[in-house]
Design an enzyme around this catalytic site. Structure first.
Site, PDB file in Angstrom:
ATOM      1  N   ASP A 105      23.065  35.985  36.419  1.00  0.00           N
ATOM      2  CA  ASP A 105      24.505  36.029  36.648  1.00  0.00           C
ATOM      3  C   ASP A 105      25.234  35.753  35.336  1.00  0.00           C
ATOM      4  O   ASP A 105      25.043  34.694  34.727  1.00  0.00           O
ATOM      5  CB  ASP A 105      24.873  34.974  37.692  1.00  0.00           C
ATOM      6  CG  ASP A 105      26.317  35.064  38.163  1.00  0.00           C
ATOM      7  OD1 ASP A 105      27.143  35.652  37.434  1.00  0.00           O
ATOM      8  OD2 ASP A 105      26.620  34.529  39.244  1.00  0.00           O
ATOM      9  N   SER A 184      39.147  48.554  31.021  1.00  0.00           N
ATOM     10  CA  SER A 184      39.697  49.392  32.084  1.00  0.00           C
ATOM     11  C   SER A 184      41.042  49.920  31.635  1.00  0.00           C
ATOM     12  O   SER A 184      41.708  49.316  30.782  1.00  0.00           O
ATOM     13  CB  SER A 184      39.864  48.575  33.373  1.00  0.00           C
ATOM     14  OG  SER A 184      40.646  49.271  34.330  1.00  0.00           O
ATOM     15  N   TYR A 197      42.710  41.309  38.341  1.00  0.00           N
ATOM     16  CA  TYR A 197      41.809  42.271  37.702  1.00  0.00           C
ATOM     17  C   TYR A 197      42.439  42.827  36.428  1.00  0.00           C
ATOM     18  O   TYR A 197      41.793  42.872  35.368  1.00  0.00           O
ATOM     19  CB  TYR A 197      41.492  43.404  38.675  1.00  0.00           C
ATOM     20  CG  TYR A 197      40.660  44.516  38.072  1.00  0.00           C
ATOM     21  CD1 TYR A 197      39.287  44.395  37.962  1.00  0.00           C
ATOM     22  CD2 TYR A 197      41.264  45.691  37.617  1.00  0.00           C
ATOM     23  CE1 TYR A 197      38.517  45.404  37.410  1.00  0.00           C
ATOM     24  CE2 TYR A 197      40.515  46.704  37.056  1.00  0.00           C
ATOM     25  CZ  TYR A 197      39.132  46.562  36.963  1.00  0.00           C
ATOM     26  OH  TYR A 197      38.378  47.579  36.399  1.00  0.00           O
ATOM     27  N   ALA A 199      44.739  41.468  34.620  1.00  0.00           N
ATOM     28  CA  ALA A 199      44.823  40.382  33.640  1.00  0.00           C
ATOM     29  C   ALA A 199      43.482  40.142  32.966  1.00  0.00           C
ATOM     30  O   ALA A 199      43.414  39.912  31.751  1.00  0.00           O
ATOM     31  CB  ALA A 199      45.305  39.106  34.317  1.00  0.00           C
ATOM     32  N   SER A 200      42.398  40.207  33.749  1.00  0.00           N
ATOM     33  CA  SER A 200      41.066  39.970  33.173  1.00  0.00           C
ATOM     34  C   SER A 200      40.700  41.051  32.165  1.00  0.00           C
ATOM     35  O   SER A 200      40.083  40.773  31.130  1.00  0.00           O
ATOM     36  CB  SER A 200      40.017  39.902  34.287  1.00  0.00           C
ATOM     37  OG  SER A 200      39.823  41.167  34.902  1.00  0.00           O
ATOM     38  N   LYS A 201      41.081  42.292  32.443  1.00  0.00           N
ATOM     39  CA  LYS A 201      40.773  43.392  31.529  1.00  0.00           C
ATOM     40  C   LYS A 201      41.679  43.365  30.297  1.00  0.00           C
ATOM     41  O   LYS A 201      41.250  43.699  29.192  1.00  0.00           O
ATOM     42  CB  LYS A 201      40.895  44.727  32.261  1.00  0.00           C
ATOM     43  CG  LYS A 201      39.875  44.910  33.389  1.00  0.00           C
ATOM     44  CD  LYS A 201      38.457  44.848  32.876  1.00  0.00           C
ATOM     45  CE  LYS A 201      37.435  45.153  33.968  1.00  0.00           C
ATOM     46  NZ  LYS A 201      36.043  45.174  33.454  1.00  0.00           N
TER      47      LYS A 201
END
Length: 309
Positions: A105, A184, A197, A199-201
């Site tokens: 993980d 992305s 999502y 924000a993470s990209k």
């Protein structure tokens, strides 16, 4: 200090326009020559060691196949060990001489250390690190039952990538290697109902653009901006909400081939499908246009689906 800002506010706009008018044609010509050079000087990955996270399905799986066809050795990482065995066997049939699987993980520090140590122990080096592992979630931000429910998205998409990168850097310096991060299109054009999502990209984009400068010239960094790709992560949700006739998504095999070719050419950015870059251009030049399209789409097509849940 205030006077300096006033002068810059007055002078910089016209100077920028003059600069672009005079030098942009020269820039385009140099970029054309550089593009020709990259297409002529394609990296040979035969015998190189490539570590791919999220390799059990989707983009990671098919990127592994592209490397396998060219004779690269592979270290495949994902949580689903049964799927990794299938991908490894297919990769061997396609041309990889040596493939290992390392279940684990990316959100766990000890696992990330293990991914690198086992790769180095087996192959003695790592040439390319493909940070592909990621998760998505479509939910209105206000509909999170508690804000902590958003943490797994950031933990996997951002920290999962940076964790393994941290441990890979010393070895990539030795091999003059490459880091490839699958971001992305949402990193540049934020998607409603995918706030965390997006924000993470976007965090990945900012991090790896800064890291690219820190690691230059020893390690090259390629940032990939996939649009809507037909994978296990996206396709079921599309069919559920829009029906099986929704055809905007790009086949994952075509996406993987574009990524592989871009990496081998030494591209700093890869957009796939390629028409995505024109959305980025419009967003930069006329942000109100893209914002208006997204606002209209959200209010009339997207929000009603989530209100019914």
């Amino acid at each position: 200090m205030d006077m300096l800002h006033i002068i810059l506010n007055i002078l910089l706009p016209p100077l920028t326009i003059i600069f672009l008018f005079l030098f942009y044609p020269i820039y385009l010509f140099i970029k054309l020559l550089n593009c020709v050079r990259k297409h002529l000087c394609v990296e040979n990955v035969a015998g190189k060691v490539v570590l791919i996270t999220g390799a059990s399905s989707g983009i990671g799986e098919h990127v592994a196949y592209e490397y396998a066809k060219k004779g690269a050795d592979l270290a495949l990482v994902a949580r689903r060990e049964d799927r990794l065995h299938i991908v490894a066997e297919t990769s061997r049939k396609l041309g990889s001489r040596d493939v290992i699987i390392i279940p684990g993980d990316v959100t766990k520090i000890n696992d990330c250390m293990k991914f690198i140590s086992e790769t180095i122990s087996h192959f003695g080096k790592v040439d390319h690190l493909i940070n592909n592992a990621g998760v998505s979630q479509t939910v209105l931000f206000e509909n999170f039952s508690q804000i902590q429910d958003a943490n797994p998205i950031m933990d996997t998409n951002f920290w999962g990538s940076t964790n393994i990168t941290y441990y890979a850097i010393p070895h990539l310096r030795k091999s003059k290697g490459k880091i490839v991060v699958i971001a992305s299109a949402a990193a540049k054009i934020a998607i409603p109902v995918a706030t965390i999502y997006s924000a993470s990209k976007a965090a990945l984009l900012g991090f790896y653009e800064a890291l690219r400068i820190e690691l230059n010239p020893d390690i090259k960094v390629t940032i990939v901006f996939p649009g809507l790709i037909s994978t296990d992560m996206t396709t079921p949700e599309i069919i559920k909400r829009h029906g099986s006739d929704f055809m905007v998504s790009e086949p994952v095999s075509r996406c993987a081939k574009a990524i592989f070719q871009g990496v081998c050419r030494g591209e700093e950015y890869v957009e796939t499908p390629s028409w995505i870059k024109w959305f980025f251009l419009v967003k930069s030049v006329c942000p109100e246009v893209i914002n208006s399209i997204f606002n209209y789409s959200f209010l009339h097509f997207i929000k009603p689906y989530f209100k019914r849940e």
